[in-house]
Design an enzyme around this catalytic site. Structure first.
Site, PDB file in Angstrom:
ATOM      1  N   ASP A 188       0.848  -1.193   0.000  1.00 20.99           N
ATOM      2  CA  ASP A 188       0.000   0.000   0.000  1.00 20.99           C
ATOM      3  C   ASP A 188       0.880   1.237   0.000  1.00 20.99           C
ATOM      4  O   ASP A 188       1.823   1.325   0.777  1.00 20.99           O
ATOM      5  CB  ASP A 188      -0.905   0.010   1.247  1.00 20.99           C
ATOM      6  N   GLU A 272      -1.573  -1.296  -6.026  1.00 21.33           N
ATOM      7  CA  GLU A 272      -2.782  -0.612  -6.467  1.00 21.33           C
ATOM      8  C   GLU A 272      -2.394   0.372  -7.560  1.00 21.33           C
ATOM      9  O   GLU A 272      -1.330   0.977  -7.494  1.00 21.33           O
ATOM     10  CB  GLU A 272      -3.329   0.164  -5.259  1.00 21.33           C
ATOM     11  N   CYS A 325     -13.272  -3.695   5.613  1.00 24.70           N
ATOM     12  CA  CYS A 325     -12.779  -4.486   6.731  1.00 24.70           C
ATOM     13  C   CYS A 325     -12.359  -5.848   6.199  1.00 24.70           C
ATOM     14  O   CYS A 325     -13.157  -6.570   5.603  1.00 24.70           O
ATOM     15  CB  CYS A 325     -13.855  -4.648   7.799  1.00 24.70           C
ATOM     16  N   ASP A 353      -3.260   1.528   7.208  1.00 22.50           N
ATOM     17  CA  ASP A 353      -2.401   1.150   6.090  1.00 22.50           C
ATOM     18  C   ASP A 353      -2.204  -0.357   5.983  1.00 22.50           C
ATOM     19  O   ASP A 353      -2.176  -0.914   4.892  1.00 22.50           O
ATOM     20  CB  ASP A 353      -1.039   1.846   6.212  1.00 22.50           C
TER      21      ASP A 353
HETATM   22 ZN   LIG Z   1     -15.351  -5.929  10.220  1.00 20.64          ZN
END
Ligand SMILES: [Zn+2]
Length: 402
Positions: A188, A272, A325, A353
Site C-alpha cells: 500500500d 494498487e 474491513c 495502512d
Molecule cells: Zn469488520
C-alpha cells in the site's frame, strides 16, 4: 536457466574540454533535429491530418544538412541525430496508440541533454569506450563492474541540470533465476510511511528526505530572489539543480533496494493503480515527491518481476482498500485521511495502512486466480521495453518541477 535481458549500466565520467565541447555541440544538434522534425510532423498532422514517417524525417535531415544555415549538423556524429528521430518516432507511436500525450519540444533549460550512440558510432576495446568524432576514450568512473564479457550495444551520454556527465551502457546480462517461493505480498502506498506491506511492516521514507526537502525549499527561495539573467541567478539555479539531483539519486538507490527485496522475497507482488492520485492535486511537496516515488517503484517492480519470473498484479484504482474491513467485508462509509486506526462494527481494530495492504493482497490474489479484474500490465512491460532500462533515463526522472 538463466535469462538474458538487456540492462543499462550508468556511470559518471569526466570529459576533457574538447570532449565536453563536442558533446555539448552534439546535444544541441540532437535537440534541434528533434524539435525541427516535431515541428514538421505537427504541421502535417494538424494541418493536413498526415503522418510523417521516420524514413521521411530521415530524408528531411539529409536535406537540412545541405542547406547553408544547418550545414553544421553534418559536423557532429550522424548517429545521435538519427536516434533522435527514432525517439520521436517512438513518441508518436505511443501518441497514436493513445499510450501517451502529444510529444513535446525539448527545451534547452528543462530537458535533459543527451545523445545516443549505436554500435557503429563508438568503439569498445577492453573496457575503453571511444565515441565517434573523438580521439580519446571517455574517462569513466567504474562504480560497479559491467557483467563479465559484456559488450555494450547502445551508449547514451547525458549531462544533468547540475552539470554532471553520465554514460549509460546497454548490455546483455544474464539474470540468475531466483528460487520459487510461495510468499505473496500486498503493498500500500502510504501517507505517513512510503509503503506499508500486508505483513504489517511499514517502510518509512528515507530519513534524509526531510532534510533535503528543507534544503530544496531554501535553494528555491534564494533563486526566486535573484535578478533575472544575472550570474547569481545562474549560480542559484545550479544549486537548486544539485539538490534535486541529490534527492533523485538517493531516492532511486532506496527504491532499487526496496523493489529488489520485494521481488526476491515474494512470488507475487500486488499493488494498487494510483493514477487517480494525481487528480487529487494535494499540492504539498511531500505528497508530490512520494507520488513520484511510487511511480518509480512501480516501474522497477514491473521490470524486476519480469527479470526474476515473478508476478506483479495491479488492482483497480477504485478498489476501497482502506475502507474495507478485511475480517467481515464491511465497507465503511467515510474514512478521513487523518484517521490512522479504526474499529469495525465486527470489533476488529485496524491499522489503516496495514488493513489496506492486506485488502490489496486479497484482491490481487482473487483477481489473479480467476483471471478477472486484473488490469493488464502496461504495454511497456509486455513488449519488454521497460526491461531494457535498469534505471530511469533521466537523472531527475519523476521529480516534479516545483
Ligand atoms: Zn469488520
Amino acid at each position: 536457466m538463466a535469462q538474458t535481458v538487456k540492462r543499462a549500466f550508468k556511470y559518471r565520467f569526466y570529459p576533457t574540454g574538447e570532449q565536453a565541447a563536442e558533446l555539448s555541440r552534439t546535444f544541441g544538434c540532437v535537440r534541434l533535429v528533434y524539435n525541427k522534425a516535431l515541428e514538421e510532423r505537427t504541421r502535417a498532422w494538424y494541418g493536413e491530418q498526415r503522418r510523417i514517417s521516420y524514413v521521411q524525417s530521415s530524408a528531411a535531415l539529409t536535406q537540412w544538412k545541405k542547406t547553408g544555415e544547418l550545414a553544421f549538423l553534418a559536423e557532429v556524429s550522424s548517429v545521435p541525430l538519427q536516434q533522435a528521430l527514432r525517439h520521436l518516432q517512438t513518441a508518436f507511436g505511443n501518441f497514436f496508440a493513445k499510450r501517451s500525450q502529444y510529444p513535446r519540444y525539448k527545451s534547452r533549460k528543462k530537458s535533459r541533454a543527451s545523445a545516443e550512440y549505436t554500435r557503429s558510432a563508438f568503439t569498445w576495446h577492453g573496457g575503453r569506450l571511444t565515441l565517434a568524432k573523438m580521439a580519446k576514450p571517455l574517462d569513466i568512473r567504474w562504480s560497479r563492474p559491467l557483467p563479465q564479457g559484456a559488450e555494450p550495444t547502445t551508449v547514451t551520454v547525458s549531462r544533468d541540470a547540475a552539470g554532471r556527465w553520465f554514460v549509460s551502457l546497454l548490455c546483455e546480462d544474464a539474470i540468475a533465476p531466483t528460487p520459487a517461493t510461495d510468499k505473496v505480498v500486498g503493498v500500500d502506498a502510504g501517507i505517513t510511511s512510503l509503503v506499508t506491506l500486508s505483513t504489517g511492516e511499514k517502510i518509512a521514507n528515507p530519513k534524509h528526505e526531510r532534510r533535503d526537502r528543507a534544503r530544496l525549499v531554501k535553494a528555491q527561495r534564494e533563486l526566486s530572489r535573484k535578478a533575472k539573467a544575472s550570474a547569481n541567478q545562474e549560480k542559484a539555479r545550479q544549486r537548486v539543480a544539485r539538490v534535486h539531483a541529490r534527492i533523485a539519486d538517493r531516492r532511486r538507490d532506496f527504491l532499487h533496494k526496496l523493489s529488489t527485496r520485494l521481488v526476491r522475497e515474494n512470488q507475487t507482488v500486488v499493488i494498487e493503480d494510483l493514477t487517480v492520485r494525481n487528480l487529487l492535486k494535494n499540492g504539498t511537496l511531500a505528497r508530490a515527491i512520494s507520488d513520484a516515488a511510487w511511480t518509480d517503484l512501480r516501474m522497477m517492480l514491473e521490470y524486476k518481476c519480469a527479470w526474476y519470473g515473478r508476478e506483479l498484479v495491479v488492482i483497480d484504482r477504485f478498489f476501497p482498500s482502506s475502507k474495507l474491513c478485511g475480517t467481515c467485508g464491511t465497507v465503511r462509509g467515510k474514512l478521513p485521511l487523518n484517521v490512522r486506526e479504526w474499529t469495525c462494527e465486527c470489533g476488529t481494530v485496524h491499522d489503516r495502512d496495514v488493513n489496506a495492504a492486506r485488502n490489496i493482497l486479497a484482491a490481487g490474489l482473487a483477481a489473479s486466480a480467476c483471471g478477472d479484474g486484473v488490469r493488464p500490465q502496461r504495454e511497456s512491460s509486455r513488449t519488454g521495453r521497460s526491461s531494457m532500462k535498469q534505471e530511469p533515463q533521466r537523472a531527475t526522472a519523476g521529480i516534479p518541477r516545483l
